[in-house]
Design a protein around this motif. Structure first.
Motif, PDB file in Angstrom:
ATOM      1  N   ALA A 103       0.832  -1.206   0.000  1.00  0.00           N
ATOM      2  CA  ALA A 103       0.000   0.000   0.000  1.00  0.00           C
ATOM      3  C   ALA A 103       0.863   1.252   0.000  1.00  0.00           C
ATOM      4  CB  ALA A 103      -0.937  -0.001   1.196  1.00  0.00           C
ATOM      5  N   ALA A 104       1.952   1.238   0.765  1.00  0.00           N
ATOM      6  CA  ALA A 104       2.852   2.394   0.812  1.00  0.00           C
ATOM      7  C   ALA A 104       3.491   2.627  -0.552  1.00  0.00           C
ATOM      8  CB  ALA A 104       3.928   2.174   1.867  1.00  0.00           C
ATOM      9  N   LEU A 105       3.827   1.541  -1.254  1.00  0.00           N
ATOM     10  CA  LEU A 105       4.420   1.671  -2.587  1.00  0.00           C
ATOM     11  C   LEU A 105       3.402   2.239  -3.574  1.00  0.00           C
ATOM     12  CD1 LEU A 105       6.993   1.096  -4.237  1.00  0.00           C
ATOM     13  CD2 LEU A 105       6.030  -1.155  -4.777  1.00  0.00           C
ATOM     14  N   TYR A 106       2.146   1.782  -3.460  1.00  0.00           N
ATOM     15  CA  TYR A 106       1.083   2.310  -4.319  1.00  0.00           C
ATOM     16  C   TYR A 106       0.947   3.818  -4.142  1.00  0.00           C
ATOM     17  CZ  TYR A 106      -0.710  -2.434  -5.204  1.00  0.00           C
ATOM     18  OH  TYR A 106      -0.858  -3.722  -5.600  1.00  0.00           O
ATOM     19  N   TYR A 107       0.859   4.248  -2.892  1.00  0.00           N
ATOM     20  CA  TYR A 107       0.666   5.677  -2.620  1.00  0.00           C
ATOM     21  C   TYR A 107       1.878   6.498  -3.057  1.00  0.00           C
ATOM     22  CZ  TYR A 107      -3.705   5.230  -0.022  1.00  0.00           C
ATOM     23  OH  TYR A 107      -5.016   5.013   0.327  1.00  0.00           O
ATOM     24  N   GLN A 108       3.071   5.950  -2.869  1.00  0.00           N
ATOM     25  CA  GLN A 108       4.278   6.693  -3.214  1.00  0.00           C
ATOM     26  C   GLN A 108       4.421   6.906  -4.716  1.00  0.00           C
ATOM     27  OE1 GLN A 108       7.905   4.729  -2.053  1.00  0.00           O
ATOM     28  NE2 GLN A 108       9.216   6.252  -3.044  1.00  0.00           N
ATOM     29  N   LEU A 109       4.142   5.865  -5.515  1.00  0.00           N
ATOM     30  CA  LEU A 109       4.422   5.934  -6.953  1.00  0.00           C
ATOM     31  C   LEU A 109       3.183   6.080  -7.825  1.00  0.00           C
ATOM     32  CD1 LEU A 109       7.264   3.259  -7.229  1.00  0.00           C
ATOM     33  CD2 LEU A 109       7.450   5.731  -6.911  1.00  0.00           C
ATOM     34  N   LEU A 110       2.007   5.730  -7.298  1.00  0.00           N
ATOM     35  CA  LEU A 110       0.772   5.854  -8.076  1.00  0.00           C
ATOM     36  C   LEU A 110      -0.199   6.858  -7.476  1.00  0.00           C
ATOM     37  CD1 LEU A 110       0.097   2.098  -8.991  1.00  0.00           C
ATOM     38  CD2 LEU A 110       1.396   3.812 -10.269  1.00  0.00           C
ATOM     39  N   GLY A 111       0.110   7.354  -6.301  1.00  0.00           N
ATOM     40  CA  GLY A 111      -0.729   8.371  -5.689  1.00  0.00           C
ATOM     41  C   GLY A 111      -2.006   7.865  -5.070  1.00  0.00           C
ATOM     42  N   LEU A 155       6.843  -2.044 -10.615  1.00  0.00           N
ATOM     43  CA  LEU A 155       6.577  -0.666 -10.206  1.00  0.00           C
ATOM     44  C   LEU A 155       7.804   0.042  -9.629  1.00  0.00           C
ATOM     45  CD1 LEU A 155       4.571   1.618  -9.991  1.00  0.00           C
ATOM     46  CD2 LEU A 155       3.739   0.645  -7.838  1.00  0.00           C
ATOM     47  N   PRO A 156       8.597  -0.585  -8.756  1.00  0.00           N
ATOM     48  CA  PRO A 156       9.774   0.116  -8.233  1.00  0.00           C
ATOM     49  C   PRO A 156      10.761   0.550  -9.314  1.00  0.00           C
ATOM     50  CG  PRO A 156       9.285  -1.798  -6.875  1.00  0.00           C
ATOM     51  CD  PRO A 156       8.414  -1.891  -8.091  1.00  0.00           C
ATOM     52  N   LEU A 157      10.771  -0.126 -10.448  1.00  0.00           N
ATOM     53  CA  LEU A 157      11.672   0.242 -11.539  1.00  0.00           C
ATOM     54  C   LEU A 157      11.259   1.561 -12.187  1.00  0.00           C
ATOM     55  CD1 LEU A 157      12.081  -3.242 -13.283  1.00  0.00           C
ATOM     56  CD2 LEU A 157      13.431  -2.254 -11.421  1.00  0.00           C
ATOM     57  N   LEU A 158      10.037   2.016 -11.889  1.00  0.00           N
ATOM     58  CA  LEU A 158       9.520   3.255 -12.466  1.00  0.00           C
ATOM     59  C   LEU A 158       9.535   4.410 -11.466  1.00  0.00           C
ATOM     60  CD1 LEU A 158       6.398   1.736 -14.269  1.00  0.00           C
ATOM     61  CD2 LEU A 158       8.664   2.146 -15.228  1.00  0.00           C
TER      62      LEU A 158
END
Length: 205
Positions: A115-123, A187-190
């Motif tokens: 969830a933290a990764l979603y919010y960080q990179l996808l808002g 996703l982390p690669l982006l």
């Protein structure tokens, strides 16, 4: 001509006679809508500008079994009457405009806090029905891309560009078996779009 193993019939006869056990099903998910013009600079930065302009990718399902009959695993090539043929990295570079000489595309298979990764990179973070295990459903990505406002900030545009690229990766370049989601590992690669172009995004043919 490709023939059914152990018979004198051409493999297309199986399709014509509705022998469903011989029919292969391919999966492809392409965004039908062109990317917002405001996203193009970000997509170009990540080297996804050309492939983002692909509007359709039609599969002729009745020809897939015949094509499989021409495949030779010993040489990883198709054996046609005109000679051997295969998809090359040069084809990927020239037709899709993707980098082919960068770092391999790899990533972790699980995340402690997706969830933290979603919010960080996808808002935003998809609901329970739009994500599972380590995958994001295409339905959620499409909805997010379509919700881009006319007053979107630079951060929101970058998030939308990542969503667009994730759909391309999961729907066209590296699809999974069920065909309705993309793995979170990409996703982390982006995170930084300018470094995304340093990876070899060529499909695993």
């Amino acid at each position: 001509m490709a023939r059914l193993i152990g018979t004198d019939r051409h493999i297309s006869d199986a399709v014509n006679n509705a022998d469903s056990f011989r029919l292969l099903r391919g999966r492809v998910s392409v965004l039908k809508k062109a990317p917002d013009a405001r996203l193009m600079s970000y997509l170009e930065l990540a080297r996804f500008g050309s492939v983002a302009l692909i509007r359709s990718s039609d599969l002729l399902f009745d020809l897939l079994p015949a094509l499989v009959e021409w495949w030779r695993p010993e040489t990883y090539t198709f054996h046609f009457p005109c000679g051997e043929c295969m998809v090359t990295l040069e084809d990927v570079a020239s037709q899709l405009g993707l980098p082919i000489d960068g770092s391999p595309v790899t990533g972790v298979s699980s995340f402690t806090d997706p969830a933290a990764l979603y919010y960080q990179l996808l808002g935003d973070s998809p609901g329970d029905g739009e994500s599972y295990f380590s995958g994001i459903k295409f339905t959620w990505l499409k909805a997010k891309i379509g919700q881009l406002s006319a007053t979107a900030t630079e951060d929101e545009l970058m998030c939308a560009a990542r969503e667009y690229i994730m759909h391309i990766v999961g729907g066209l370049l590296m699809p999974v078996a069920n065909g309705d989601n993309v793995h979170l590992m990409y996703l982390p690669l982006l995170a930084h779009l300018f470094t995304a172009s340093s990876y070899s995004w060529d499909p695993p043919f």
